[in-house]
Scaffold this motif. Sequence first.
Motif, PDB file in Angstrom:
ATOM      1  N   ILE A 201      35.620  -7.316   5.672  1.00  0.00           N
ATOM      2  CA  ILE A 201      35.976  -6.384   4.360  1.00  0.00           C
ATOM      3  C   ILE A 201      35.870  -5.121   4.774  1.00  0.00           C
ATOM      4  CG2 ILE A 201      34.921  -5.661   1.897  1.00  0.00           C
ATOM      5  CD1 ILE A 201      32.877  -8.132   2.373  1.00  0.00           C
ATOM      6  N   THR A 202      37.206  -5.030   4.437  1.00  0.00           N
ATOM      7  CA  THR A 202      37.758  -3.712   4.686  1.00  0.00           C
ATOM      8  C   THR A 202      38.549  -3.339   4.056  1.00  0.00           C
ATOM      9  OG1 THR A 202      38.549  -2.394   6.128  1.00  0.00           O
ATOM     10  CG2 THR A 202      39.604  -3.671   5.786  1.00  0.00           C
ATOM     11  N   ASP A 203      39.089  -1.533   3.638  1.00  0.00           N
ATOM     12  CA  ASP A 203      40.092  -0.566   3.098  1.00  0.00           C
ATOM     13  C   ASP A 203      41.717  -1.482   3.415  1.00  0.00           C
ATOM     14  OD1 ASP A 203      41.819   0.577   1.864  1.00  0.00           O
ATOM     15  OD2 ASP A 203      40.865   2.392   1.670  1.00  0.00           O
ATOM     16  N   THR A 204      42.208  -2.521   3.234  1.00  0.00           N
ATOM     17  CA  THR A 204      42.888  -3.377   3.435  1.00  0.00           C
ATOM     18  C   THR A 204      44.923  -1.762   3.617  1.00  0.00           C
ATOM     19  OG1 THR A 204      43.707  -4.462   1.554  1.00  0.00           O
ATOM     20  CG2 THR A 204      42.471  -5.478   3.511  1.00  0.00           C
ATOM     21  N   THR A 205      44.613  -1.158   2.556  1.00  0.00           N
ATOM     22  CA  THR A 205      45.494  -0.414   2.165  1.00  0.00           C
ATOM     23  C   THR A 205      45.258   0.324   3.214  1.00  0.00           C
ATOM     24  OG1 THR A 205      45.051  -1.103  -0.334  1.00  0.00           O
ATOM     25  CG2 THR A 205      46.641   1.671   0.479  1.00  0.00           C
ATOM     26  N   ALA A 206      44.137   1.383   3.354  1.00  0.00           N
ATOM     27  CA  ALA A 206      44.768   2.358   5.074  1.00  0.00           C
ATOM     28  C   ALA A 206      45.122   1.482   5.554  1.00  0.00           C
ATOM     29  CB  ALA A 206      43.445   2.674   4.705  1.00  0.00           C
ATOM     30  N   TYR A 207      44.785   0.516   6.021  1.00  0.00           N
ATOM     31  CA  TYR A 207      44.664  -0.397   7.087  1.00  0.00           C
ATOM     32  C   TYR A 207      46.473  -0.474   7.453  1.00  0.00           C
ATOM     33  CZ  TYR A 207      45.619  -4.340  10.085  1.00  0.00           C
ATOM     34  OH  TYR A 207      45.245  -5.494  11.329  1.00  0.00           O
ATOM     35  N   LEU A 208      47.269  -1.209   6.240  1.00  0.00           N
ATOM     36  CA  LEU A 208      48.359  -1.469   6.419  1.00  0.00           C
ATOM     37  C   LEU A 208      49.357   0.213   6.339  1.00  0.00           C
ATOM     38  CD1 LEU A 208      48.825  -4.307   3.729  1.00  0.00           C
ATOM     39  CD2 LEU A 208      48.518  -4.326   5.740  1.00  0.00           C
ATOM     40  N   HIS A 209      48.468   1.058   6.187  1.00  0.00           N
ATOM     41  CA  HIS A 209      49.743   1.820   5.892  1.00  0.00           C
ATOM     42  C   HIS A 209      49.456   2.729   7.300  1.00  0.00           C
ATOM     43  CE1 HIS A 209      51.547   3.095   2.464  1.00  0.00           C
ATOM     44  NE2 HIS A 209      50.321   2.043   1.334  1.00  0.00           N
ATOM     45  N   GLU A 210      48.272   2.172   8.404  1.00  0.00           N
ATOM     46  CA  GLU A 210      48.421   3.550   9.446  1.00  0.00           C
ATOM     47  C   GLU A 210      49.443   2.474  10.159  1.00  0.00           C
ATOM     48  OE1 GLU A 210      44.305   3.481  11.310  1.00  0.00           O
ATOM     49  OE2 GLU A 210      44.086   4.560   9.480  1.00  0.00           O
ATOM     50  N   ALA A 211      48.792   0.944   9.581  1.00  0.00           N
ATOM     51  CA  ALA A 211      49.797   0.243  10.727  1.00  0.00           C
ATOM     52  C   ALA A 211      51.562  -0.244  11.224  1.00  0.00           C
ATOM     53  CB  ALA A 211      49.785  -1.589  10.165  1.00  0.00           C
ATOM     54  N   ILE A 212      51.179   0.597   9.290  1.00  0.00           N
ATOM     55  CA  ILE A 212      53.426   1.420   9.206  1.00  0.00           C
ATOM     56  C   ILE A 212      53.475   2.498  10.235  1.00  0.00           C
ATOM     57  CG2 ILE A 212      54.870   2.030   7.752  1.00  0.00           C
ATOM     58  CD1 ILE A 212      53.223   0.134   5.287  1.00  0.00           C
ATOM     59  N   ASP A 213      52.373   3.581  10.325  1.00  0.00           N
ATOM     60  CA  ASP A 213      52.725   4.422  10.801  1.00  0.00           C
ATOM     61  C   ASP A 213      52.465   4.793  11.586  1.00  0.00           C
ATOM     62  OD1 ASP A 213      52.666   5.640   8.321  1.00  0.00           O
ATOM     63  OD2 ASP A 213      50.929   6.805   8.268  1.00  0.00           O
ATOM     64  N   SER A 214      51.897   3.170  12.815  1.00  0.00           N
ATOM     65  CA  SER A 214      51.509   3.498  14.364  1.00  0.00           C
ATOM     66  C   SER A 214      53.371   2.304  14.597  1.00  0.00           C
ATOM     67  CB  SER A 214      50.748   2.450  14.738  1.00  0.00           C
ATOM     68  OG  SER A 214      50.368   1.052  14.132  1.00  0.00           O
ATOM     69  N   GLY A 215      54.348   2.118  13.906  1.00  0.00           N
ATOM     70  CA  GLY A 215      55.314   1.159  14.043  1.00  0.00           C
ATOM     71  C   GLY A 215      55.259  -0.350  14.325  1.00  0.00           C
ATOM     72  N   LYS A 216      53.704  -0.669  13.501  1.00  0.00           N
ATOM     73  CA  LYS A 216      53.410  -2.226  13.394  1.00  0.00           C
ATOM     74  C   LYS A 216      54.546  -2.984  13.166  1.00  0.00           C
ATOM     75  CE  LYS A 216      49.445  -2.267  15.695  1.00  0.00           C
ATOM     76  NZ  LYS A 216      48.062  -2.393  15.659  1.00  0.00           N
ATOM     77  N   SER A 217      54.671  -4.504  12.972  1.00  0.00           N
ATOM     78  CA  SER A 217      55.811  -5.039  12.285  1.00  0.00           C
ATOM     79  C   SER A 217      54.983  -6.374  11.321  1.00  0.00           C
ATOM     80  CB  SER A 217      56.685  -5.632  13.466  1.00  0.00           C
ATOM     81  OG  SER A 217      57.147  -6.904  12.289  1.00  0.00           O
ATOM     82  N   LEU A 218      55.060  -5.742  10.029  1.00  0.00           N
ATOM     83  CA  LEU A 218      54.586  -6.545   9.127  1.00  0.00           C
ATOM     84  C   LEU A 218      55.415  -7.529   8.324  1.00  0.00           C
ATOM     85  CD1 LEU A 218      52.834  -4.188   8.938  1.00  0.00           C
ATOM     86  CD2 LEU A 218      52.795  -4.461   6.930  1.00  0.00           C
TER      87      LEU A 218
END
Length: 425
Positions: A201-218
Motif C-alpha cells: 500500500i502506498t501513494d501511487t499518484t506520487a509514485y507515478l509522477h516520480e516515475a514520469i519525471d525520471s523518464g520511465k515508460s508507463l
Amino acid sequence: MNNCVVGLQWGDEGKGKVVDILAAESDIVVRYGGGANAGHTVVVGDTKFALHLLPSGSIRKEAACVIANGVVVDPEVLLGEIESLAKQNISLNDRLFISENAHVVLDYHKTEDRLREEALGKNKIGTTIRGIGPCYADKTGRSYAVRVADFRNLERLKAKIEKIVAYKNKLFSALYEAPPIDADEIFEKCKIYAEKLAGYITDTTAYLHEAIDSGKSLLFEGAQGALLDLDHGTFPFVTSSNASSLGMSAGCGVPAQKVDRFIGVVKAYSTRVGAGPFPSELDNEIGQTIRDRGHEYGTTTGRPRRCGWFDAMAVKYTSKIGGINEIAMMHIDTLAGFDEVKICGKYTIDGREIKMFPSDGDELAKVQCHFETLKGWGEVSPEVSEFEQLPKEAQQYIKRVEQLVGLPVMIIGVGPKRSQTIFRK
Ligand code: GDP
Ligand code: IMO
Ligand code: MG
C-alpha cells in the motif's frame, strides 16, 4: 513513451494480450479502473493466465505494477491472484503498488449486487456479481465507504464496518428480506487482508509522477470497454466506472497529456456479455459459429458472450470520445471460414441517417444497422507475422474498417498467444 490501452467495444476485446505484449517495453503497468469484474487473458506458450485485478503486466517479471485509486479492490480476489502467480514462480514482491485511495470491495457489496440483480428479475443488468456497482455507489455516497488506507488503522476500520453493516442490514432486510450479515466476520477477514497487503500500500499518484519525471515508460491498462462507460456507454447496461480512456486521468492522477498513444482494442467482430442493446448482434447460427470459433465465454463468469458483426459506428464513436490514436484488432483468425463477412457502416432510425452512435439505450434500441458485405477469407496461419501475409480478403476487411473508423489498424491478432500478433509499421 507512455501508452494507454483501452477497449472500444463492450469489453473482452483482447486488452490483456495487448498489454502483456507492450509491457515488455514498459517500466510500469497501471490498472486505473474497474475491479474483479474484469477478466484479462494472457497466453504465454502453453500457459494461460486470467487476471482480474492485477495488471496484465504482472506476467513480465521486470515490470512494476500499480493498482491505482480508480480501481475497486476485492482483497480476496487480489490475494488469490498474487498467490496463484507466486506458485508459478512469478513474485509481485517489491513491484506491486496499491493506492491507499482505492476503494475496497467487501462481502456485503457482492451480496448487495446479487440481491439487487435477483430482485430485478428480467430487468436485471446482468452484472458479474463482483460487487462493483455497490462499491462505486458507496464511494460516491462517501459515508459508508472503505478505502485501502483503512487497512492501516484497524481500530477505526472496526468501528466503520460496524456502522456500515448495521446500515446494510437494515437495507437488505427491508428491501430483500435477506438474513443479516455479521460485522465481526467481515472485520476478521479485513485483519488478514490488512496484514497481507500492508507491504504493497502506498501513494501511487506520487509514485507515478516520480516515475514520469525520471523518464520511465508507463503503460495504462483499461478494463471493460468504452461502450460500458458509466457516462458514455449504453446506460443503464454499463458498468459503474468510466471504462473509456476518459477514466484514466481520474483513475490514477496522471493527466491524459502525459500519454503519447491511446491504443483502442477491438475484435474483428463484436461481443457483449450481459443485457443491453446490441445493434449488430447475430442471434443465429453465424453468431454461434463465431462463439465456437472464438471460444466466446466470459473469462470472469463463464457466461456465453453474445456475438455480432463489427460495428464501425460504435467504434468510431468510442474512438472519438477516447482520443484514440490507433487500433489493435484481435481475432482476425476467428472470423476466417465465412464466404462473406459484414460490417455495420451506417445507422438509421425510421429511415433517417444517424451520424453519431446514440449511447442512450432507448435510441440505440431503435437503430437499424446497414451492413456492407465483404468477401470472407480462409484459415489464417498462426505463423503469419506481416500484414501482407494475411489473406487478401482479410487485408481488405481491415482496410475498410480503417476507412470507416478513420484510424489506422496497427496491431492485428491472429491467435491468442503473445507471438500470434502482427505489428504494422
Ligand atoms: P480482455 O478482457 O480485453 O483482456 O479480453 P479477454 O481475455 O476477456 O477475452 C479475449 C479472449 O480472446 C481471450 O480468450 C484471449 O486469449 C483471446 N484472444 C486475444 N486475442 C486473440 C486473437 O487474436 N485470436 C484469438 N483466436 N484469440 C484471441
Ligand atoms: P474486461 O475488462 C465484458 C459487463 C457485465 C455487465 C455490465 C455490468 O474483461 O473487458 P458489472 O459487474 O461491472 O456491474 O457488470 O458490464 N462487464 C464486462 N463485460 N468484459 C468486462 O471486463 C466486463 N466488466 C463488466 O457483463 O453487462
Ligand atoms: Mg475480459
